[in-house]
Scaffold this motif. Structure first.
Motif, PDB file in Angstrom:
ATOM      1  N   ARG A   2       0.794  -1.238  -0.178  1.00  0.00           N
ATOM      2  CA  ARG A   2       0.080   0.064   0.028  1.00  0.00           C
ATOM      3  C   ARG A   2       1.010   1.132  -0.051  1.00  0.00           C
ATOM      4  N   TYR A   3       1.974   1.306   0.973  1.00  0.00           N
ATOM      5  CA  TYR A   3       2.898   2.309   1.012  1.00  0.00           C
ATOM      6  C   TYR A   3       3.783   2.594  -0.341  1.00  0.00           C
ATOM      7  N   ALA A   4       4.218   1.506  -1.138  1.00  0.00           N
ATOM      8  CA  ALA A   4       4.719   1.463  -2.340  1.00  0.00           C
ATOM      9  C   ALA A   4       3.939   2.254  -3.422  1.00  0.00           C
ATOM     10  N   ARG A   5       2.669   1.903  -3.275  1.00  0.00           N
ATOM     11  CA  ARG A   5       1.764   2.283  -4.419  1.00  0.00           C
ATOM     12  C   ARG A   5       1.540   3.772  -4.180  1.00  0.00           C
ATOM     13  N   ASP A   6       1.376   4.370  -2.944  1.00  0.00           N
ATOM     14  CA  ASP A   6       1.369   5.889  -2.736  1.00  0.00           C
ATOM     15  C   ASP A   6       2.657   6.331  -3.033  1.00  0.00           C
ATOM     16  N   MET A   7       3.798   5.891  -2.733  1.00  0.00           N
ATOM     17  CA  MET A   7       5.172   6.202  -3.286  1.00  0.00           C
ATOM     18  C   MET A   7       5.102   6.403  -4.680  1.00  0.00           C
ATOM     19  N   MET A   8       4.604   5.544  -5.500  1.00  0.00           N
ATOM     20  CA  MET A   8       4.675   5.663  -6.764  1.00  0.00           C
ATOM     21  C   MET A   8       3.942   6.910  -7.539  1.00  0.00           C
ATOM     22  N   ASP A   9       2.844   7.045  -6.971  1.00  0.00           N
ATOM     23  CA  ASP A   9       1.975   8.348  -7.225  1.00  0.00           C
ATOM     24  C   ASP A   9       2.919   9.597  -7.047  1.00  0.00           C
ATOM     25  N   VAL A  10       3.650   9.613  -5.762  1.00  0.00           N
ATOM     26  CA  VAL A  10       4.540  10.719  -5.479  1.00  0.00           C
ATOM     27  C   VAL A  10       5.553  10.941  -6.398  1.00  0.00           C
ATOM     28  N   ILE A  11       6.298   9.935  -6.788  1.00  0.00           N
ATOM     29  CA  ILE A  11       7.784   9.691  -7.511  1.00  0.00           C
ATOM     30  C   ILE A  11       7.334   9.914  -9.019  1.00  0.00           C
ATOM     31  N   ASN A  12       6.041   9.535  -9.352  1.00  0.00           N
ATOM     32  CA  ASN A  12       5.906   9.992 -10.978  1.00  0.00           C
ATOM     33  C   ASN A  12       5.668  11.570 -10.959  1.00  0.00           C
ATOM     34  N   SER A  13       5.346  12.280 -10.028  1.00  0.00           N
ATOM     35  CA  SER A  13       5.297  13.560 -10.382  1.00  0.00           C
ATOM     36  C   SER A  13       6.627  14.346 -10.477  1.00  0.00           C
ATOM     37  N   PHE A  14       7.370  13.316 -10.199  1.00  0.00           N
ATOM     38  CA  PHE A  14       9.118  14.161 -10.466  1.00  0.00           C
ATOM     39  C   PHE A  14       9.458  14.115 -11.775  1.00  0.00           C
ATOM     40  N   GLY A  15       8.623  13.172 -12.739  1.00  0.00           N
ATOM     41  CA  GLY A  15       9.182  13.240 -14.053  1.00  0.00           C
ATOM     42  C   GLY A  15      10.439  12.605 -14.448  1.00  0.00           C
ATOM     43  N   GLY A  16      11.011  12.040 -13.611  1.00  0.00           N
ATOM     44  CA  GLY A  16      12.299  11.377 -13.925  1.00  0.00           C
ATOM     45  C   GLY A  16      13.518  12.101 -13.317  1.00  0.00           C
ATOM     46  N   SER A  17      13.196  13.458 -12.750  1.00  0.00           N
ATOM     47  CA  SER A  17      14.122  14.330 -12.025  1.00  0.00           C
ATOM     48  C   SER A  17      14.743  13.566 -10.718  1.00  0.00           C
ATOM     49  N   HIS A  18      15.966  13.772 -10.502  1.00  0.00           N
ATOM     50  CA  HIS A  18      16.595  13.277  -9.537  1.00  0.00           C
ATOM     51  C   HIS A  18      16.021  13.608  -8.027  1.00  0.00           C
ATOM     52  N   TRP A  19      15.806  12.981  -7.015  1.00  0.00           N
ATOM     53  CA  TRP A  19      15.205  13.318  -5.695  1.00  0.00           C
ATOM     54  C   TRP A  19      15.964  12.456  -4.761  1.00  0.00           C
ATOM     55  N   ALA A  20      15.671  12.832  -3.680  1.00  0.00           N
ATOM     56  CA  ALA A  20      16.495  12.214  -2.451  1.00  0.00           C
ATOM     57  C   ALA A  20      15.208  11.657  -1.345  1.00  0.00           C
ATOM     58  N   PHE A  21      15.349  10.586  -0.770  1.00  0.00           N
ATOM     59  CA  PHE A  21      14.497  10.156   0.257  1.00  0.00           C
ATOM     60  C   PHE A  21      15.045  10.398   1.809  1.00  0.00           C
ATOM     61  N   LEU A  22      13.957  10.899   2.479  1.00  0.00           N
ATOM     62  CA  LEU A  22      14.247  11.415   3.881  1.00  0.00           C
ATOM     63  C   LEU A  22      13.466  10.643   4.780  1.00  0.00           C
TER      64      LEU A  22
END
Length: 142
Positions: A42-62
């Motif tokens: 469930r958490y991974a699905r929510d993260m997918m939605d968030v991550i897709n909003s970055f459009g492939g740009s680099h980001w970091a996890f905290l």
């Protein structure tokens, strides 16, 4: 957790066991409790939605872990899949704050193993300030 109280952060998800917020190029997650395979799915699905909003740009996890934030065997397997997917979709590295966990050595070992297997750098800290400073030094701003 300053990232969650910052008015510029976008709260993406809030459930009983976790919250996800985005601020700048950092995705923050606050989690507590034991996570099994279905919780991580469930958490991974929510993260997918968030991550897709970055459009492939680099980001970091905290990540902020609280209490007995352990993964079951199935939970660890699911999180490994999720981290590997994230790595393919712009996640450059992760920082984990474990100062509020009751089982730091086990939490540290589980998450270090997952990140090592995914080929990603992971910084593990006992407080938010050190984690943010480390992420900023790596080029990620909140």
């Amino acid at each position: 957790m300053k990232i969650f109280s910052n008015p510029n952060a976008t709260l993406k998800s809030k459930y009983g066991q976790y919250q996800i917020a985005v601020l700048g190029s950092i995705v923050g997650v606050s989690a507590e409790g034991i996570a099994d395979g279905s919780a991580i799915e469930r958490y991974a699905r929510d993260m997918m939605d968030v991550i897709n909003s970055f459009g492939g740009s680099h980001w970091a996890f905290l990540g902020f872990l609280h209490g007995s934030a352990l993964l079951t065997k199935a939970g660890e397997t699911e999180l490994q899949r999720s981290i590997e997917w994230r790595a393919k979709h712009g996640m450059a590295l992760g920082a984990l704050v474990i100062g509020d966990t009751t089982v730091q050595p086990i939490v540290r070992a589980q998450f270090q193993r997952i990140y090592d297997n995914a080929g990603l750098e992971l910084g593990i800290f006992t407080n938010e300030e050190d984690a943010i400073e480390w992420l900023n030094g790596k080029g990620f701003e909140s």
